[in-house]
Design a protein around this motif. Sequence first.
Motif, PDB file in Angstrom:
ATOM      1  N   ILE A 262     -35.394  23.884  10.255  1.00  0.00           N
ATOM      2  CA  ILE A 262     -35.663  25.245   9.769  1.00  0.00           C
ATOM      3  C   ILE A 262     -34.429  25.682   8.985  1.00  0.00           C
ATOM      4  N   ASN A 263     -34.474  25.437   7.681  1.00  0.00           N
ATOM      5  CA  ASN A 263     -33.292  25.656   6.845  1.00  0.00           C
ATOM      6  C   ASN A 263     -33.178  27.102   6.381  1.00  0.00           C
ATOM      7  N   ASP A 264     -33.114  28.030   7.346  1.00  0.00           N
ATOM      8  CA  ASP A 264     -32.844  29.424   6.990  1.00  0.00           C
ATOM      9  C   ASP A 264     -31.329  29.658   7.007  1.00  0.00           C
ATOM     10  N   ASP A 265     -30.905  30.874   6.691  1.00  0.00           N
ATOM     11  CA  ASP A 265     -29.470  31.155   6.548  1.00  0.00           C
ATOM     12  C   ASP A 265     -28.717  30.868   7.837  1.00  0.00           C
ATOM     13  N   ARG A 266     -29.297  31.287   8.968  1.00  0.00           N
ATOM     14  CA  ARG A 266     -28.602  31.096  10.248  1.00  0.00           C
ATOM     15  C   ARG A 266     -28.379  29.610  10.541  1.00  0.00           C
ATOM     16  N   ASN A 267     -29.441  28.826  10.419  1.00  0.00           N
ATOM     17  CA  ASN A 267     -29.324  27.407  10.744  1.00  0.00           C
ATOM     18  C   ASN A 267     -28.459  26.650   9.742  1.00  0.00           C
ATOM     19  N   ASN A 268     -28.553  27.007   8.472  1.00  0.00           N
ATOM     20  CA  ASN A 268     -27.721  26.337   7.475  1.00  0.00           C
ATOM     21  C   ASN A 268     -26.242  26.607   7.716  1.00  0.00           C
ATOM     22  N   ALA A 269     -25.910  27.851   8.108  1.00  0.00           N
ATOM     23  CA  ALA A 269     -24.513  28.191   8.403  1.00  0.00           C
ATOM     24  C   ALA A 269     -24.027  27.417   9.632  1.00  0.00           C
ATOM     25  N   LEU A 270     -24.909  27.286  10.635  1.00  0.00           N
ATOM     26  CA  LEU A 270     -24.559  26.535  11.835  1.00  0.00           C
ATOM     27  C   LEU A 270     -24.365  25.055  11.506  1.00  0.00           C
ATOM     28  N   TYR A 271     -25.242  24.513  10.664  1.00  0.00           N
ATOM     29  CA  TYR A 271     -25.104  23.110  10.270  1.00  0.00           C
ATOM     30  C   TYR A 271     -23.774  22.864   9.563  1.00  0.00           C
ATOM     31  N   GLU A 272     -23.348  23.799   8.722  1.00  0.00           N
ATOM     32  CA  GLU A 272     -22.076  23.617   8.010  1.00  0.00           C
ATOM     33  C   GLU A 272     -20.913  23.467   8.990  1.00  0.00           C
ATOM     34  N   LYS A 273     -20.972  24.156  10.112  1.00  0.00           N
ATOM     35  CA  LYS A 273     -19.923  24.010  11.128  1.00  0.00           C
ATOM     36  C   LYS A 273     -19.925  22.593  11.706  1.00  0.00           C
ATOM     37  N   TYR A 274     -21.118  22.111  12.012  1.00  0.00           N
ATOM     38  CA  TYR A 274     -21.209  20.745  12.538  1.00  0.00           C
ATOM     39  C   TYR A 274     -20.835  19.708  11.479  1.00  0.00           C
ATOM     40  N   LYS A 275     -21.209  19.973  10.259  1.00  0.00           N
ATOM     41  CA  LYS A 275     -20.855  19.058   9.174  1.00  0.00           C
ATOM     42  C   LYS A 275     -19.342  18.925   9.051  1.00  0.00           C
ATOM     43  N   SER A 276     -18.632  20.042   9.204  1.00  0.00           N
ATOM     44  CA  SER A 276     -17.164  20.009   9.148  1.00  0.00           C
ATOM     45  C   SER A 276     -16.587  19.166  10.279  1.00  0.00           C
ATOM     46  N   LEU A 277     -17.174  19.296  11.478  1.00  0.00           N
ATOM     47  CA  LEU A 277     -16.728  18.448  12.591  1.00  0.00           C
ATOM     48  C   LEU A 277     -16.959  16.975  12.270  1.00  0.00           C
ATOM     49  N   GLY A 278     -18.120  16.686  11.675  1.00  0.00           N
ATOM     50  CA  GLY A 278     -18.442  15.306  11.330  1.00  0.00           C
ATOM     51  C   GLY A 278     -17.494  14.735  10.295  1.00  0.00           C
ATOM     52  N   GLU A 279     -17.142  15.540   9.303  1.00  0.00           N
ATOM     53  CA  GLU A 279     -16.240  15.070   8.253  1.00  0.00           C
ATOM     54  C   GLU A 279     -14.836  14.819   8.782  1.00  0.00           C
ATOM     55  N   ALA A 280     -14.470  15.508   9.871  1.00  0.00           N
ATOM     56  CA  ALA A 280     -13.140  15.325  10.459  1.00  0.00           C
ATOM     57  C   ALA A 280     -13.045  14.041  11.287  1.00  0.00           C
TER      58      ALA A 280
END
Length: 365
Positions: free
Chosen positions: A314-332
């Motif tokens: 469900i790619n709404d604003d809330r979920n997309n913002a949450l995914y970006e946090k996890y994406k940053s963890l993944g990139e680290a």
Amino acid sequence: MYDYLIVGAGLYGAVFAQQAIKKGKKVLVIEKRDHIAGNAYCEKRAGINVHKFGAHIFHTSNEEVWEYVNQFASFNNYVNSPLANYKGKIYNLPFNMNTFYQMWGTITPDEAKAEIDKQREKYKDTEPSNLEEQALFLGGEDIYEKLIKGYTEKQWGRPATEIPSFIIKRLPFRFTYNNNYFNDPYQGIPKGGYNVLVENLLKGAEVKLGVDFLENKEHYKSIADKIIYTGEIDQYFDYQYGQLEYRSLKFEHELKEDCDNYQGNAVVNYTEREVPFTRIIEHKHFEFGTQPQTVITREYPMDWEKGMEPYYPINDDRNNALYEKYKSLGEADEKVIFGGRLGEYKYYDMDKVIASALKKAEEIL
């Protein structure tokens, strides 16, 4: 030690595995389920390849991807031409001249365009704030009420007035008598089902089924130089920022022992809200089957809860913002690469997930 541990034996993992093996890498693929091919998995029943997790129809405009998959499976010439059943009346999809004739009796493109314009007239000055208003603005009442409203509300589990307008950015009206759902020049189904494709992609890899990476994460991280992770990215990080949301599906498979042809088409959508399922799939038609029996599947959209199979992000604003946090963890984490529908929290058509895996493999191999 392995060069690559790949978590998930779906298309992304299998394509990456094949590319790594081609480069002489030692690869282990582990899969939580008891089968390969992810949601494209086909289960043989009464001699029919049943798409156990919903219809998977391969289509692409990417010639490179088409040539790639044809190295590993032969594809038939199946063309997706679904139907819509609204209160017992049949309409062709996508919206084309056959649909408009069935709806209004219009014969020429000019007649169909005039009818659509007439239906849109009273909504032309609105600023759509939800899906219902957007659909009426784009196509008028008949198309919306009969072919969009009920189906979409079942998909999303809420009234159309509560669904964001951006879900329908446009309506693909086609003013030709053409029932081919996709515009892509390449489409078909692998002969023998998707298992054939994925089995061939995984040749040369060690594959272990029924293995949950997260139950022994540190061990599995210790036995490979790199991890390709295709599961849910928030689950990998133990939901430390909260859960990403999905829509899920339930499938009811039924063998029709006394029937060789139930609906005459592979996919029929049921667009009225009162019918609880969104569509019925008749699997034999994907491969032009002539078996004496048939298998159908009713597909029910569902709210997703942790532990259920996640299908649609469900790619709404809330979920997309949450995914970006996890994406940053993944990139680290330099050891782990997240890919695919769940790893990237993105709805992927099959050709796109293959292209993504090929691109990632090219980058790091």
